[in-house]
Scaffold this motif. Structure first.
Motif, short mmCIF file in Angstrom:
data_model
loop_
_atom_site.label_atom_id
_atom_site.label_comp_id
_atom_site.label_asym_id
_atom_site.label_seq_id
_atom_site.Cartn_x
_atom_site.Cartn_y
_atom_site.Cartn_z
N LYS A 46 79.03 -31.56 16.75
CA LYS A 46 79.46 -30.28 17.33
C LYS A 46 78.77 -29.97 18.64
O LYS A 46 79.03 -28.93 19.25
CB LYS A 46 79.20 -29.15 16.34
CG LYS A 46 79.95 -29.29 15.03
CD LYS A 46 79.79 -28.06 14.15
CE LYS A 46 80.45 -26.86 14.75
NZ LYS A 46 80.43 -25.69 13.85
N LEU A 63 75.51 -29.25 19.15
CA LEU A 63 74.56 -28.15 18.98
C LEU A 63 73.13 -28.68 19.07
O LEU A 63 72.85 -29.83 18.70
CB LEU A 63 74.76 -27.48 17.61
CG LEU A 63 76.13 -26.86 17.35
CD1 LEU A 63 76.20 -26.33 15.94
CD2 LEU A 63 76.42 -25.75 18.36
N PHE A 67 79.04 -22.31 11.06
CA PHE A 67 79.50 -21.08 11.70
C PHE A 67 79.00 -20.92 13.12
O PHE A 67 79.07 -19.84 13.69
CB PHE A 67 79.06 -19.86 10.86
CG PHE A 67 79.64 -19.86 9.47
CD1 PHE A 67 81.01 -19.91 9.28
CD2 PHE A 67 78.82 -19.82 8.35
CE1 PHE A 67 81.54 -19.91 8.01
CE2 PHE A 67 79.35 -19.83 7.08
CZ PHE A 67 80.72 -19.87 6.90
N THR A 68 78.42 -21.98 13.72
CA THR A 68 77.93 -21.92 15.09
C THR A 68 78.78 -22.86 15.95
O THR A 68 78.87 -24.06 15.68
CB THR A 68 76.45 -22.34 15.17
OG1 THR A 68 75.69 -21.49 14.31
CG2 THR A 68 75.93 -22.20 16.59
N GLN A 69 79.42 -22.28 16.97
CA GLN A 69 80.27 -23.08 17.85
C GLN A 69 79.49 -23.66 19.03
O GLN A 69 79.81 -24.74 19.52
CB GLN A 69 81.43 -22.21 18.37
CG GLN A 69 82.31 -21.64 17.27
CD GLN A 69 82.99 -22.72 16.45
OE1 GLN A 69 83.27 -23.80 16.96
NE2 GLN A 69 83.26 -22.44 15.18
N VAL A 114 70.55 -24.26 16.40
CA VAL A 114 70.19 -23.95 15.02
C VAL A 114 68.75 -24.41 14.82
O VAL A 114 68.39 -25.52 15.23
CB VAL A 114 71.13 -24.64 14.01
CG1 VAL A 114 70.64 -24.41 12.58
CG2 VAL A 114 72.56 -24.16 14.16
N ASP A 155 70.44 -19.14 13.75
CA ASP A 155 71.51 -19.75 14.54
C ASP A 155 72.01 -18.76 15.57
O ASP A 155 71.61 -17.59 15.56
CB ASP A 155 72.66 -20.21 13.63
CG ASP A 155 73.30 -19.04 12.89
OD1 ASP A 155 73.93 -18.20 13.53
OD2 ASP A 155 73.15 -18.99 11.64
N GLY A 169 75.37 -18.21 15.95
CA GLY A 169 76.78 -18.27 15.57
C GLY A 169 77.47 -16.93 15.64
O GLY A 169 77.11 -16.04 16.42
N ILE A 170 78.48 -16.77 14.77
CA ILE A 170 79.38 -15.62 14.85
C ILE A 170 78.72 -14.34 14.35
O ILE A 170 79.17 -13.24 14.68
CB ILE A 170 80.66 -15.89 14.05
CG1 ILE A 170 80.33 -16.17 12.58
CG2 ILE A 170 81.43 -17.05 14.66
CD1 ILE A 170 81.56 -16.36 11.70
N GLY A 172 74.35 -13.97 16.30
CA GLY A 172 73.79 -14.98 15.40
C GLY A 172 73.17 -14.38 14.15
O GLY A 172 73.17 -13.15 13.96
#
Length: 715
Positions: free
Chosen positions: A581, A583, A617-619, A623, A640, A642-643, A698
């Motif tokens: 991904k 990340l 859940f992290t685009q 992390v 994270d 994320g969203i 996050g």
């Protein structure tokens, strides 16, 4: 009894007036003097401080050249003017590094030769040395640096003025407060003299004023003493129209009224004696009435206490047998009865059923239990049937005197002669309480009312006890069903995991071309099969773990482990997902952590669940897995970018099959078991887990566990 002490000068009204006013005058004069001295001291001190700050600032400006060149002669010339001031006790000039360049003054030897801290700004402070008080003013000596050719050509915009200034030393000027104290003492002496003079004048004026007030009062007192001795014909001479004169006039009128009153005294005394005799009769009658009311009130209080005790006793237990026994015991005590029975209509409302009995023999109970429910034709038969039909209490004072009473022979054979039947509820009640006595006679209305209240309260207690028993039975049934469900899930999960491992093994052999080469077109679906199979295997493992936990068969396998190795193992297992991904996946573990004691496999599983969710859940962003020691406990952290999670949904994150939003399962997948299993494993270690998040920014998940888990805890 010892005679009362009297101090000379305080026994007369005149002295009391005088000594009441004098302290007020003295207090006012002392307060006024204190306020003036305090204000004068403040103004003089403020002016003194202004002069000292100006003197220190001027001396700092004049000493710039001498301090720069460290020329003691130039500094002495600069200090000479300041030392001529009689209030200046000492002057000390310091270099930038604290060295003393020059000093002077009559008190310079009593002062510390080194400054307390750097001299970088103007300030003042109060000091006391060698028994003397000073105000020391400090001012920095500032030198302006030379400008470079570029600054001369391009102007002052290259460097601001404050950057071209440099502190090269400081000046300390001490002003003695002796002059200020001398002025204050002089002012205090002046005000002391004024106070004494004014006090003397005031004392004379107050003394004359008190004599003018007390002289007519003294005359009035002498006349009043004559009137008190019985000389009612004496009249007081009125010499003024002020309050004293009005008081004398009132005394004269009172004397006349007393003469009239004395004539009517004998007649009033006779009337009073007659009234006393009448009043004694009334008091005696009223006392009897109060005694009767007191007895009634005492009975009422006893009834209230008894019913309160009954209510507390009935409401303190939900065991049906205990409640019924308590009701019967209190009913016997309140009615003075010998036996008690509680009856209930069966479900079809056809026959009576004995719920509880006390003091009734078996034959009588068998006969009563066969009694049929009330009907229109038999409403006037058995007393229990009549109460069921009417819903009103029924009392039979003598069972032997009742004609055509059903069961009369059984009652008399059992030695029972009177009964009171009470409905436990309103009309149409299905419960009846009956108390029996071996002596004939009617119970009073108070006892019937108390027993009716007890019967109504008892119906609610009986219903509550039965509902609690039914609820307890249902709870045990639900618990057994839950265990069966957990056992079923555990068995099914175990049966699914074995073939799934075989499928994944064979598929991996095919991908490794153990059975021969495969085409590129076949590799993609086989890879998808491998990934989907691993996902399904993780779900099966989660369901198996959850079912073991709920069934109480999950136990921790404790041992020592290194926290850094545990975190590294989680990062290694999830690094490929983070790389796929794009990340940033990092770890942060304190280097001073000792060996922990617990189930390292379950800790790895908890961190894997949390870090896997974070990666899912992290685009974009990062992390991080962290571990540290806080107050003797291990605290793990997974954060994270994320969203994020809405605050109102954080509380339900750790429940089974729950996610923060319904759209998450559709967009990101997952069963919602990972966080629930993580919470169970953390709690089995004696720790706790929580989350902090902000939508769009996050999330951070924490869990703490003891550094050394005590014993292998099971679920």
């Amino acid at each position: 009894m010892s005679p009362r002490l009297r101090f000379p000068g305080f026994s007369s009204f005149r002295a009391r007036v005088f000594w009441s006013v004098v302290p007020i005058v003295v207090s006012f004069l002392v307060f006024q003097a204190w306020m003036n001295i305090r204000e004068h001291r403040r103004l003089v001190t403020e002016e003194f401080e202004k002069r000292g700050r100006a003197l220190a600032a001027n001396l700092g400006f004049a000493s710039e050249l001498g301090a720069f060149s460290e020329d003691a002669q130039l500094l002495g010339v600069a200090m000479r003017g300041a030392l001529r001031n009689p209030d200046v006790a000492y002057v000390i000039v310091h270099a930038g590094d604290g060295r003393i360049l020059a000093s002077g003054g009559r008190q310079v030897t009593a002062v510390s030769q080194s400054p307390e801290g750097p001299i970088d700004r103007a300030q003042s402070r109060h000091v006391e040395r060698a028994g003397q008080r000073f105000i020391e003013f400090v001012s920095p000596i500032v030198s302006e640096e030379t400008q470079t050719p570029d600054e001369v050509l391009m102007g002052t915009r290259i460097r601001p003025q404050t950057e071209r200034e440099k502190i090269i030393g400081g000046v300390r000027v001490g002003l003695s407060l002796a002059g200020v104290e001398e002025q204050v003492r002089a002012l205090a002496k002046l005000w002391g003299g004024i106070t004494v003079a004014f006090l003397a004048v005031s004392a004379v004026v107050i003394y004359g004023f008190s004599r003018r007030i007390t002289k007519p009062v003294k005359q009035l007192t002498e006349q009043a003493q004559k009137i008190a001795a019985g000389q009612l014909e004496e009249q007081i001479a009125v010499q003024s129209r002020d309050e004293i004169g009005q008081l004398a006039t009132a005394f004269n009128r009172m004397t006349g009224s007393l003469q009239v009153t004395m004539n009517d005294r004998a007649q009033a005394l006779a009337e009073l004696q007659e009234l006393n005799r009448t009043l004694e009769d009334r008091i005696r009658q009223r006392t009897l009435e109060l005694e009767e009311r007191g007895v009634a009130l005492e009975h009422s209080l006893e009834d209230v206490r008894a019913m309160g005790e009954v209510s507390r006793t009935i409401g303190s237990s939900l065991d049906l047998g205990e409640v019924l026994n308590t009701i019967s015991t209190h009913a016997l005590r309140l009615a003075g009865a010998d036996a008690c029975g509680i009856f209930e209509l069966d479900a079809a409302r056809e026959h009576l059923v004995i719920v509880w009995s006390m003091g009734l023999d078996e034959k009588l109970l068998k006969n009563l239990e066969g009694t049929r429910a009330p009907g229109e034709a038999r409403a006037n038969g058995d007393p229990i049937v009549r109460v069921l039909a009417t819903g009103q209490p029924l009392q039979i004072p003598d069972l032997a005197a009742e004609a055509r009473l059903p069961g009369q022979e059984e009652y008399l054979r059992a030695g029972l002669r009177a009964l009171l039947a009470l409905p436990m509820g309103s009309a149409g009640a299905s419960h009846i309480m009956v108390v029996y006595r071996r002596e004939p006679g009617r119970l009073d209305e108070r006892a019937v009312e108390l027993l009716s209240t007890l019967a109504n309260q008892s119906r609610v207690a009986i219903d509550n006890a039965r509902l609690f028993k039914e609820l307890d039975d249902k709870s045990r049934q639900l618990e057994a069903a839950s265990r069966h469900k957990s056992d079923f899930l555990a068995n099914v999960s175990h049966e699914l995991r074995t073939p799934m491992n075989a499928i994944l093994g064979f598929n991996e052999l095919i991908l490794d071309q153990a059975y021969g080469p495969i085409s590129q077109d076949m590799r993609r679906p086989l890879t998808d099969i491998q990934q989907s199979g691993k996902h399904l295997l993780r779900v099966i493992n989660d369901v198996l773990d959850l079912s073991k936990i709920e069934a109480g068969r999950m136990q921790l396998v404790l041992g020592e482990y290194a926290v850094a190795d545990t975190v590294a193992a989680v990062r290694a297992s999830l690094a490929s997902l983070a790389m796929e991904k794009g990340l940033e996946f990092v770890t942060s573990v304190s280097e001073d952590l000792p060996l922990a004691y617990g189930d390292s496999k379950r800790i790895v599983q908890c961190l894997t669940n949390l870090a896997g969710n974070a990666l899912k859940f992290t685009q974009k962003g990062r992390v991080e897995i962290g571990a540290e020691s806080v107050n003797g406990e291990l605290r793990f952290r997974v954060s994270d970018t994320g969203i994020g999670i809405p605050g109102e949904r954080i509380g339900g994150l750790f429940a089974e099959f729950q996610q923060a939003d319904a759209t998450i399962s559709r967009d990101f997948g997952g069963t919602g078991l990972g966080l629930s299993i993580t919470k169970r494993f953390v709690e089995m270690h004696g720790g706790r887990v929580w989350a902090e998040s902000e939508v769009g920014q996050g999330s951070t998940f924490f869990f703490t566990i003891p550094l050394r888990t005590e014993g292998g805890k099971s679920s």
